[in-house]
Write an enzyme that holds these catalytic residues in place. Structure first.
Site: not given
Ligand SMILES: [Zn+2]
Length: 424
Positions: A176, A81
């Site tokens: 994350e 991400d």
């Protein structure tokens, strides 16, 4: 021929994988699943048959051992991400071949200029191929440079069975950037003695100390009534919260004034109304005990802010975010020591500095998977000026391969001399 880390990187950054902290799904955004599925396909294409994605989107895979005998299983981890703070859709990566030190003007927004004078790290990149976005989005080198490096290393190891190594596990994780990357990480299924995240900056960087972190919510209760008839009745919680914020240290213990091993207290979100106003405060310290001191200070200041208003109330909630991974890694010194060795064997000097934040490794370490962080060449995280160089990514690939070799050497599980003392 192997696919270079750069080629892979350019494929990954065009997938919009921005995470979203307001979402309650896991992963928080569907674009992450698109890239995670793509990674499973690519792993299978290079011959890693057990590559799979679990119900939460975590991709895990194994590079089988080439060397007989009991060799510890190690792992490599990167997140797919990108930061919710910046647009991640429509990323248009640009490769600036043979960087010559002149300004790099990003075409979609000419005010976005990468200048050598602002970016000391660029001085080491003359002649290298620099990748940027086009000026209106982030690039996503954080952490697609890490994903690309792990993928390229996996392909190299599969194609070069003469390189002796034990079983190597790979994981690609979602979310994350919104602090959820470790939430559903199945440490038992990963089954490695340790792992390395590839989510760092300059060549040679090795990070094994992170902040210990808590989040505090300080909530002021006032009393709301029609402002036209409020005399003697209204207690404005917004004013109480403002007084509290003004009392917080400003010229010390703040993110704006601290560096290195200094911790801080950081008000970052206010949810305000006359009746009730809450202030979210990040608490950071490298020593977990230091968090308690800072929290006691914040609580005392909150009480001071309402001291002259007996009708007001204040309440405090503290949530643990993560802890300094060094507390775990000091008990497994070979994990960091082998990383140093691998970095040196790749011709680099280990650069060791504390992370003024947390990584997935901070949480994974406390979940039983000691996980320091290695460089992947990322610079200007979460910015329109984010960049990475192809040559740095190649070096990250080399370090991964060297680490696999080091762990396969006899005696690799044995502990070298303990690390130096914690800094004062
Ligand atoms: Zn990252």
């Amino acid at each position: 021929m192997d696919t270079s880390a750069l080629e892979r990187f350019l494929r990954y950054v065009i997938v919009d994988t921005r995470s979203d902290e307001r979402a309650s799904t896991f992963p928080s955004t569907p674009g992450q699943l698109t890239l995670l599925r793509q990674l499973v396909d690519e792993l299978k294409a290079i011959g890693i048959d057990d590559a799979s994605m679990d119900e939460h989107g975590y991709v895990m895979a194994t590079i089988p051992a080439t060397s007989p005998g009991p060799i510890p299983v190690i792992g490599f981890v990167a997140h797919v991400d990108t930061s919710p703070e910046m647009p991640g859709a429509g990323v248009r990566p640009i490769v600036h071949r043979r960087y010559d030190g002149r300004d790099i003007v990003l075409p979609d927004d000419p005010t976005a200029v990468l200048r050598l004078s602002d970016q000391p790290a660029l001085a080491t990149q003359i002649g290298n191929d620099i990748v940027t976005a086009s000026g209106t989005t982030l690039l996503g080198a954080d952490d697609k440079a890490g994903v690309a490096a792990i993928m390229a290393a996996a392909e190299y190891l599969i194609r070069h069975p003469a390189v002796a190594h034990g079983p190597v596990r790979i994981a690609f994780t979602p979310d994350e950037e919104i602090g959820r990357g470790a939430n559903h990480f199945d440490v038992a299924r990963f089954a490695a003695v340790c792992a390395y995240t590839l989510d760092g900056g300059s060549l040679g960087e090795l990070e094994y100390e992170s902040f210990s972190a808590d989040a505090m919510t300080v909530t002021f209760r006032g009393f709301n009534t029609h402002p036209g008839y409020a005399k003697g009745h209204m207690v404005n919680a917004i004013r109480l919260a403002a007084d509290f914020i003004a009392l917080l240290p400003r010229d010390r213990l703040s993110p704006e004034t601290t560096e290195g091993y200094e911790g801080y207290v950081h008000p970052y979100v206010v949810d305000a109304s006359v009746e009730q106003t809450s202030v979210k405060v990040l608490i950071r310290d490298f020593v977990t005990a230091g968090l308690k001191e800072k929290e006691a200070m914040v609580e005392a200041l909150a009480k001071q802010a309402i001291a002259s208003e007996p009708r007001a109330l204040v309440s405090i909630a503290i949530e643990e975010s993560y802890r300094n991974m060094r507390e775990v890694l000091d008990r497994h010194p070979q994990v960091v020591e082998h990383a140093r060795t691998a970095i040196r064997r790749a011709g680099l000097t280990p650069v060791e500095r504390p992370i003024r934040g947390g990584t997935d490794g901070s949480r994974l370490s406390f979940m039983g998977l000691p996980t320091p962080n290695l460089f992947a060449g990322e610079h200007n995280f979460h910015s329109r000026l984010e960049w990475v160089s192809a040559q740095d990514m190649d070096k990250a690939v080399e370090v991964i391969v060297e680490l696999c070799k080091v762990w396969a050497e006899p005696g690799s599980e044995q502990l070298p001399p303990p690390n130096s003392q914690l800094p004062k």
